[in-house]
Design an enzyme around this catalytic site. Sequence first.
Site, PDB file in Angstrom:
ATOM      1  N   ASP A   1      -5.973  -1.379   2.883  1.00  0.00           N
ATOM      2  CA  ASP A   1      -4.642  -0.944   1.684  1.00  0.00           C
ATOM      3  C   ASP A   1      -3.994   0.233   2.844  1.00  0.00           C
ATOM      4  OD1 ASP A   1      -2.129  -0.986   0.643  1.00  0.00           O
ATOM      5  OD2 ASP A   1      -2.683   0.169  -1.134  1.00  0.00           O
TER       6      ASP A   1
ATOM      7  N   SER B   1       2.737   6.281  -3.415  1.00  0.00           N
ATOM      8  CA  SER B   1       1.585   5.309  -3.091  1.00  0.00           C
ATOM      9  C   SER B   1       1.515   6.603  -1.636  1.00  0.00           C
ATOM     10  CB  SER B   1       2.451   4.356  -2.407  1.00  0.00           C
ATOM     11  OG  SER B   1       1.598   3.918  -3.775  1.00  0.00           O
TER      12      SER B   1
ATOM     13  N   HIS C   1       0.729  -0.953   1.658  1.00  0.00           N
ATOM     14  CA  HIS C   1       1.519  -2.020   0.949  1.00  0.00           C
ATOM     15  C   HIS C   1       3.321  -0.875   0.969  1.00  0.00           C
ATOM     16  CE1 HIS C   1       0.133   1.320  -2.447  1.00  0.00           C
ATOM     17  NE2 HIS C   1       1.447   0.926  -2.050  1.00  0.00           N
TER      18      HIS C   1
END
Length: 495
Positions: free
Chosen positions: A162, A235, A119
């Site tokens: 992911d 992230s 993402h």
Amino acid sequence: MKVFREKDCKQVGLIVAIILCLAVLITSSPLEAQSNKTSISSQTKHSIADSGIDPLQQISKSMQELSKRVSPSVVQIFSTAYSPDSDREHRNTDLLSRGLISGSGLIIASDGWVVTNAHVVQGARRIRIRLSEEAAASALRDGKSRHALFDAQLLAADRDTDLALLKIDATGLPALELSDSSDLKQGQLVLAFGSPLGLDNSVSMGIVSSVARKLDPDSPTIYVQTDAAINPGNSGGPLVDTSARVVGINTLILSQSGGNEGIGLAIPSNVVRSVYNQVRNEGHVHHHQIGVTARNITPALASGLGLEREDGVVIEDVIPDGPAANAGLTPGDIVLSVNEKRVQDIRQFALALYPLAVGERATLEIQRGKQTISYRVPVSEKQDVQGRLADLVTKEQAKIPQLGILALTLDEKLVPMLPPLRNRFGVVVAGRETYGTYEGEGPLPGDVIYSVNGTLVDSVDSLRSALDDLKTSDAVALQVERLGGLHYLVLETDK
């Protein structure tokens, strides 16, 4: 996010010391506790004086050394994306605005491989990676950190896990070791590294709150949960243990405020290792399956379907002509075990199938009404668009060197392999082969290219012709359809 400095280490050490003292006092009787206060303090002072070592300084030193070992392997990622202008004056126009997204990443191999979250780079038109000064110095002959910003190639982005793998043109980079996440223990001390809110080279400390947290009871996906401070921008950064081994990749937080509330989640290192090895060795990620969808049985579901049991796994659907359908399974069957391992939830079902290779057979014990039946079901690979298109490619005919891709002319044979498309013409991207002439993300496998700088393309030859007509200094705007949406991919050269 709390940045971990020496002052913070001392505070943590002081807290630890206080807790230890309290533990001793609690386990003593009230009278003993009173009489022990003076002796504990006296003994501690004498112990420190005798050894000449301050425990707080030792804790602080250990954390500093750990941070020094890990930080060079952590990178900052910048992805540039184009999206419709949100300005009210322009909301009814076709203007595109350029946005910059920042995240974190981890050097997973010394020859330029970097792992991050899918993402973080989703929809990116250009991806750049900033190395730490230490990493840049070890990678570049002149040792000058001013060259620490690299253009990155997106090699794979797997939305199921992911995770995304990037590659930069550098060698000699400091990579970290991936641990065996199955050895994680609840309460284990961990540190989260990354660039929260764009602040590069930050670290926070916490513990493993859960070794296998599930957000969706009907999904096999599990995470490592930690209370180490994680915020937007973290992230893709690593979660490491006290031996500087990676136990997970930070991926998301559960929050009502949008900031850290003590519930951070990381993708386990064993999943990271599997995805990296598959992309490095085979070019894409395999997802094994037996051709069923399933969900956990709940008391409400059991009541609605009239089931005798209120736990376990029920098969919702069986893909026609798939392995399970051909073996004889039907919707409504209850899975009791896989290869003699009892199955009580979706996670156990997925873990029991995960080690099996394509072609191997899984023995499923099924309850159907009052009957208990055993089936042997072959494991197959879940076909994705990239894998199916790659099988059709003849490299010499499909090469588009300017874009670094392999392409196929869209025809009636390819249409059924793709999601519903806007047009019946175009060029399908079958794979990424190398760096192209132009900088930027470029098209991804499964994209359909419709035009080059406004010129429609309906074959591989017409795509080549349109690119050949451009001057080297011209920017390229490709109109592509990706996952049902139209996008402009903007590519440039530095000539």
